[in-house]
Motif scaffolding. Structure first.
Motif, mmCIF file in Angstrom:
data_model
loop_
_atom_site.group_PDB
_atom_site.id
_atom_site.type_symbol
_atom_site.label_atom_id
_atom_site.label_comp_id
_atom_site.label_asym_id
_atom_site.label_seq_id
_atom_site.Cartn_x
_atom_site.Cartn_y
_atom_site.Cartn_z
ATOM 1 N N GLY A 195 0.821 -1.210 0.000
ATOM 2 C CA GLY A 195 0.000 0.000 0.000
ATOM 3 C C GLY A 195 0.853 1.258 0.000
ATOM 4 O O GLY A 195 1.785 1.385 0.786
ATOM 5 N N THR A 212 -10.177 16.829 -2.282
ATOM 6 C CA THR A 212 -11.397 17.403 -1.700
ATOM 7 C C THR A 212 -11.168 18.840 -1.245
ATOM 8 O O THR A 212 -12.039 19.686 -1.418
ATOM 9 C CB THR A 212 -11.947 16.547 -0.531
ATOM 10 O OG1 THR A 212 -10.970 16.446 0.503
ATOM 11 C CG2 THR A 212 -12.360 15.161 -0.989
ATOM 12 N N THR A 217 -2.042 -6.640 -6.595
ATOM 13 C CA THR A 217 -2.757 -6.784 -5.327
ATOM 14 C C THR A 217 -2.072 -7.852 -4.485
ATOM 15 O O THR A 217 -1.861 -8.973 -4.944
ATOM 16 C CB THR A 217 -4.229 -7.164 -5.586
ATOM 17 O OG1 THR A 217 -4.799 -6.142 -6.407
ATOM 18 C CG2 THR A 217 -5.022 -7.274 -4.293
ATOM 19 N N GLY A 264 -0.056 -1.330 4.951
ATOM 20 C CA GLY A 264 -0.624 0.028 5.017
ATOM 21 C C GLY A 264 -1.667 0.180 3.933
ATOM 22 O O GLY A 264 -1.559 1.055 3.079
ATOM 23 N N GLY A 313 -4.893 0.904 4.166
ATOM 24 C CA GLY A 313 -5.905 1.943 4.291
ATOM 25 C C GLY A 313 -7.308 1.433 4.561
ATOM 26 O O GLY A 313 -7.505 0.355 5.144
ATOM 27 N N ARG A 333 -15.537 4.558 7.300
ATOM 28 C CA ARG A 333 -14.654 3.821 6.383
ATOM 29 C C ARG A 333 -14.211 2.514 7.024
ATOM 30 O O ARG A 333 -13.846 2.468 8.190
ATOM 31 C CB ARG A 333 -13.436 4.690 6.016
ATOM 32 C CG ARG A 333 -13.846 5.829 5.073
ATOM 33 C CD ARG A 333 -12.739 6.819 4.841
ATOM 34 N NE ARG A 333 -11.602 6.315 4.117
ATOM 35 C CZ ARG A 333 -11.545 6.113 2.798
ATOM 36 N NH1 ARG A 333 -12.619 6.341 2.056
ATOM 37 N NH2 ARG A 333 -10.444 5.687 2.234
ATOM 38 N N ALA A 339 -9.276 -1.915 4.673
ATOM 39 C CA ALA A 339 -9.050 -2.597 3.380
ATOM 40 C C ALA A 339 -8.222 -3.854 3.627
ATOM 41 O O ALA A 339 -7.002 -3.865 3.461
ATOM 42 C CB ALA A 339 -8.345 -1.648 2.421
ATOM 43 N N LEU A 347 -6.381 -9.373 1.593
ATOM 44 C CA LEU A 347 -5.020 -9.538 2.125
ATOM 45 C C LEU A 347 -4.666 -10.943 2.601
ATOM 46 O O LEU A 347 -3.504 -11.229 2.846
ATOM 47 C CB LEU A 347 -4.805 -8.573 3.295
ATOM 48 C CG LEU A 347 -4.314 -7.175 2.944
ATOM 49 C CD1 LEU A 347 -4.265 -6.316 4.203
ATOM 50 C CD2 LEU A 347 -2.923 -7.226 2.301
ATOM 51 N N VAL A 378 0.073 -0.061 9.646
ATOM 52 C CA VAL A 378 0.157 1.402 9.802
ATOM 53 C C VAL A 378 -1.026 2.078 9.108
ATOM 54 O O VAL A 378 -1.618 1.515 8.188
ATOM 55 C CB VAL A 378 1.477 1.928 9.180
ATOM 56 C CG1 VAL A 378 2.693 1.448 9.972
ATOM 57 C CG2 VAL A 378 1.603 1.516 7.712
ATOM 58 N N VAL A 419 -5.662 1.189 8.443
ATOM 59 C CA VAL A 419 -5.967 -0.242 8.570
ATOM 60 C C VAL A 419 -5.746 -0.767 9.998
ATOM 61 O O VAL A 419 -6.257 -1.833 10.345
ATOM 62 C CB VAL A 419 -5.142 -1.046 7.522
ATOM 63 C CG1 VAL A 419 -3.700 -1.251 7.965
ATOM 64 C CG2 VAL A 419 -5.804 -2.387 7.222
ATOM 65 N N TYR A 421 -1.963 12.607 9.020
ATOM 66 C CA TYR A 421 -0.863 12.925 9.943
ATOM 67 C C TYR A 421 -0.696 11.848 11.002
ATOM 68 O O TYR A 421 0.369 11.753 11.614
ATOM 69 C CB TYR A 421 -1.039 14.325 10.554
ATOM 70 C CG TYR A 421 -2.437 14.655 11.027
ATOM 71 C CD1 TYR A 421 -3.378 15.180 10.140
ATOM 72 C CD2 TYR A 421 -2.836 14.444 12.331
ATOM 73 C CE1 TYR A 421 -4.664 15.481 10.555
ATOM 74 C CE2 TYR A 421 -4.120 14.752 12.759
ATOM 75 C CZ TYR A 421 -5.040 15.273 11.858
ATOM 76 O OH TYR A 421 -6.322 15.570 12.266
HETATM 77 C C1 LIG Z 1 -12.844 12.161 1.369
HETATM 78 C C2 LIG Z 1 -11.765 12.080 2.406
HETATM 79 C C3 LIG Z 1 -11.134 13.218 2.825
HETATM 80 C C4 LIG Z 1 -10.125 13.152 3.777
HETATM 81 N N1 LIG Z 1 -9.543 14.303 4.180
HETATM 82 C C5 LIG Z 1 -8.554 14.274 5.093
HETATM 83 C C6 LIG Z 1 -7.913 15.463 5.497
HETATM 84 O O1 LIG Z 1 -8.251 16.567 5.062
HETATM 85 N N2 LIG Z 1 -6.896 15.375 6.383
HETATM 86 C C7 LIG Z 1 -6.486 14.172 6.884
HETATM 87 O O2 LIG Z 1 -5.529 14.143 7.668
HETATM 88 N N3 LIG Z 1 -7.085 13.016 6.536
HETATM 89 C C8 LIG Z 1 -8.114 13.040 5.641
HETATM 90 N N4 LIG Z 1 -8.708 11.878 5.261
HETATM 91 C C9 LIG Z 1 -8.216 10.602 5.821
HETATM 92 C C10 LIG Z 1 -6.918 10.183 5.105
HETATM 93 O O3 LIG Z 1 -7.106 10.205 3.711
HETATM 94 C C11 LIG Z 1 -6.491 8.802 5.553
HETATM 95 O O4 LIG Z 1 -6.446 8.740 6.964
HETATM 96 C C12 LIG Z 1 -5.099 8.444 5.009
HETATM 97 O O5 LIG Z 1 -5.028 8.660 3.638
HETATM 98 C C13 LIG Z 1 -4.783 6.986 5.349
HETATM 99 O O6 LIG Z 1 -3.519 6.643 4.848
HETATM 100 P P1 LIG Z 1 -2.948 5.178 4.978
HETATM 101 O O7 LIG Z 1 -1.521 5.302 5.301
HETATM 102 O O8 LIG Z 1 -3.804 4.371 5.866
HETATM 103 O O9 LIG Z 1 -3.046 4.530 3.534
HETATM 104 P P2 LIG Z 1 -3.770 4.946 2.210
HETATM 105 O O10 LIG Z 1 -3.317 6.287 1.762
HETATM 106 O O11 LIG Z 1 -5.220 4.709 2.365
HETATM 107 O O12 LIG Z 1 -3.134 3.927 1.175
HETATM 108 C C14 LIG Z 1 -3.454 2.585 1.133
HETATM 109 C C15 LIG Z 1 -3.077 2.078 -0.248
HETATM 110 O O13 LIG Z 1 -3.090 0.666 -0.240
HETATM 111 C C16 LIG Z 1 -3.557 0.193 -1.488
HETATM 112 N N5 LIG Z 1 -4.001 -1.182 -1.261
HETATM 113 C C17 LIG Z 1 -5.072 -1.622 -0.548
HETATM 114 N N6 LIG Z 1 -5.115 -2.967 -0.508
HETATM 115 C C18 LIG Z 1 -4.038 -3.399 -1.215
HETATM 116 C C19 LIG Z 1 -3.527 -4.691 -1.532
HETATM 117 N N7 LIG Z 1 -4.105 -5.813 -1.086
HETATM 118 N N8 LIG Z 1 -2.428 -4.775 -2.310
HETATM 119 C C20 LIG Z 1 -1.807 -3.647 -2.766
HETATM 120 N N9 LIG Z 1 -2.238 -2.408 -2.481
HETATM 121 C C21 LIG Z 1 -3.330 -2.282 -1.714
HETATM 122 C C22 LIG Z 1 -4.654 1.191 -1.830
HETATM 123 O O14 LIG Z 1 -4.916 1.225 -3.215
HETATM 124 C C23 LIG Z 1 -4.058 2.513 -1.326
HETATM 125 O O15 LIG Z 1 -3.363 3.216 -2.314
HETATM 126 C C24 LIG Z 1 -9.739 11.905 4.319
HETATM 127 C C25 LIG Z 1 -10.375 10.733 3.898
HETATM 128 C C26 LIG Z 1 -11.384 10.821 2.963
HETATM 129 C C27 LIG Z 1 -12.066 9.565 2.504
#
Ligand SMILES: Cc1cc2nc3c(=O)[nH]c(=O)nc-3n(C[C@H](O)[C@H](O)[C@H](O)COP(=O)(O)OP(=O)(O)OC[C@H]3O[C@@H](n4cnc5c(N)ncnc54)[C@H](O)[C@@H]3O)c2cc1C
Ligand SMILES: NC(=O)c1ccc[n+]([C@@H]2O[C@H](COP(=O)([O-])OP(=O)(O)OC[C@H]3O[C@@H](n4cnc5c(N)ncnc54)[C@H](O)[C@@H]3O)[C@@H](O)[C@H]2O)c1
Length: 451
Positions: free
Chosen positions: A9, A50, A103, A131, A133, A256, A259, A263, A294, A297, A305
């Motif tokens: 991810g 957004t 994937t 990670g 998400g 939310r 994901a 996995l 991380v 998830v 952040y």
């Molecule tokens: C509409 C919206 C607005 C938001 N606005 C804000 C904001 O203004 N400020 C803020 O701090 N937070 C905001 N958030 C929350 C923020 O986007 C998330 O908390 C953050 O992006 C989570 O990051 P992450 O590290 O969990 O991974 P993510 O950035 O979610 O990345 C996970 C990645 O894993 C990939 N993936 C999933 N499963 C697999 C698999 N099996 N194999 C390979 N790849 C895979 C996905 O395609 C994705 O690219 C918002 C969320 C939404 C929905």
């Protein structure tokens, strides 16, 4: 293939760890299931696009045709995001980083099979970062898969532009899109399932937010159970405990879910909690040694952040002295990007009352803060400042700022809290003029006992 670190991810924590570990001379593989997601959720479909749309919507003039203006705004959003997506890919194009489009699925605790366009690729690693998400929660009701039912990703390209939009959910996503679409020119109704509007917010602040939303023409109904969506030739009807609501489109913004479906966590004996999030210890290690979870998830607060801070904890665990803990976090702020933004840090009124401390409070509507002319200059004097202070220690216990610039001010209060600053440090600080920060000079001069 065997690598020192496998990251699943491309999110904030995952990409940061991948880049840092590779820069330290280790072999790294990063798997991402969609090229549209290089850089992760925040860059491609969440925070950045957004907020770009929020700003565009705020700049719309009454004379701008809503549908045309929305289409232009979306084109601007798309141009920005495609640049950021490409830049994120570039950042990890390094000799010791293998980037894999596919994937990922665990086959054993330290072995992952990746389904790519060219077939299966197997990767083993002594350290693995999950990670992946979260994705929008679906409503388990009839009609939830209809053509006019959108989530936070698909609604950013809604077509045609909805004259009437029903938003299900009054949390971060629901309110940000409700406010944005009202500015784009939609008639917006928010149906929230919770009994209390903005339950984590003090009632006087929630009322002020509600007034601001109403002034934008947004109708908000709380305690509504949506039972079914049915589509007619040119509309969708949400049937609910509060009656029927007809719209051109519905946005479902009801939380939310992790994901994890693809996995194969069972194959690796990685435990999840009752909500399906991956269980981690205080250093974010899963039930399998050397495998960390991380970001969203792992069931922590869903903010970019926080994901960035998860990266710091894991880095410290695998490279540093292993002392950093999730439970050590203090004064984590948040902002909801409505107009003006609503930002909070620390305790709310209920929490300070329950804390048993002797508490002082200062609360003042923005329009009455005489020595803070910036909102008048900008032309938006809505909102209020509300701050709680411990009367004995002079510590700042919590703050809500509903005002222009609050997404910046709240970080300033958060830092003051983390450093253990006294309230007088903020009250008597020398701040620039005209700024929003100088509001603290005046508001904190008016502390009174919380009765
Ligand atoms: C509409 C919206 C607005 C938001 N606005 C804000 C904001 O203004 N400020 C803020 O701090 N937070 C905001 N958030 C929350 C923020 O986007 C998330 O908390 C953050 O992006 C989570 O990051 P992450 O590290 O969990 O991974 P993510 O950035 O979610 O990345 C996970 C990645 O894993 C990939 N993936 C999933 N499963 C697999 C698999 N099996 N194999 C390979 N790849 C895979 C996905 O395609 C994705 O690219 C918002 C969320 C939404 C929905
Ligand atoms: N500015 C930001 O930092 C920002 C912006 C957007 C999203 N996010 C993150 O993304 C997460 C997800 O956002 P979200 O708004 O989807 O979730 P949320 O948890 O913030 O809000 C969900 C809302 O949906 C309501 N709800 C739940 N089930 C419902 C149902 N069946 N019918 C009607 N209402 C229902 C809840 O009462 C709640 O008000 C947030 O918790 C936040 O961490 C952050």
């Amino acid at each position: 293939m065997d690598v020192d670190l496998l990251v699943i991810g491309w999110g904030k924590a995952g990409k940061t760890l991948a880049g840092r570990y590779a820069a330290a001379g280790h072999s790294v593989a990063l798997v991402e299931r969609s090229p549209k997601m290089y850089g992760g959720t925040c860059i491609n479909i969440a925070c950045v696009p957004t907020k770009d749309l929020v700003v565009s919507a705020e700049q719309r003039r009454e004379s701008d045709d809503p549908a045309e203006y929305f289409a232009q705004s979306v084109a601007g959003r798309d141009a920005l995001i495609s640049k950021l997506n490409a830049a994120n890919h570039k950042m990890l194009e390094k000799p010791n980083v293998t980037l894999i489009d596919g994937t990922a699925r665990f086959v054993r605790p330290h072995e992952v099979s990746i389904d790519t366009a060219d077939g299966e690729v197997n990767v083993t690693a002594s350290k693995i970062i999950v990670g992946t998400g979260a994705t929008p929660a679906r409503l388990p009701i009839p009609g939830a898969d209809g053509d006019r039912i959108y989530d936070s990703t698909t609604v950013q390209h809604v077509e045609p532009f909805p004259k009437r939009l029903v938003v299900i959910g009054g949390g971060f996503v629901g309110l940000e899109f409700a406010n944005m679409f009202a500015h784009f020119g939609s008639e917006v109704t928010v149906l929230d399932g919770g009994d209390t509007f903005l339950p984590a917010v003090d009632r006087d602040v929630a009322e002020a937010v509600l007034d601001a939303l109403k002034a934008e023409g947004i109708r908000v109904e709380s305690g509504v159970k949506v039972e079914e969506f049915s589509e007619t030739a040119d509309a969708v009807v949400a049937r609910s405990s509060a009656g029927e609501f007809e719209a051109d489109a519905v946005l479902v913004a009801a939380g939310r879910a992790p994901a994890t479906k693809e996995l194969g966590l069972d194959a690796a004996s990685i435990n999840t909690n009752e909500r399906g999030f991956i269980e981690v210890d205080d250093q974010l290690q899963t039930s399998v040694e050397g495998v960390y979870a991380v970001g969203d998830v792992n069931g922590g607060p869903q903010f970019t952040y926080i994901s960035l801070d998860d990266n710091r904890i894991v880095w410290d665990a695998i490279v540093g002295d292993g002392t950093r803990r999730r439970s050590d976090r203090v004064a984590v702020p948040n902002s909801t990007f409505i107009t003006p933004p609503l930002s909070m840090v620390g305790m709310n009124e209920k929490q300070v009352r329950e804390s048993g401390r002797k508490v002082l409070v200062a609360s003042k509507p923005v329009e009455k803060i005489a020595a803070m002319p910036r909102p008048k200059i900008v032309g938006d004097t809505r909102g209020l400042f509300k701050i709680f202070v411990d009367d004995d220690t002079e510590e700042i216990l919590g703050a809500t700022v509903f005002s222009i610039d609050s997404q910046e001010l709240i970080n300033f209060v958060s830092l003051a809290m983390r450093l253990g600053a006294k309230v007088s440090d903020l009250r008597d600080g020398i701040w620039t003029h005209p700024s929003s920060t100088e509001g603290f000079n005046e508001v904190l001069g008016e502390l009174e006992p919380l009765t």
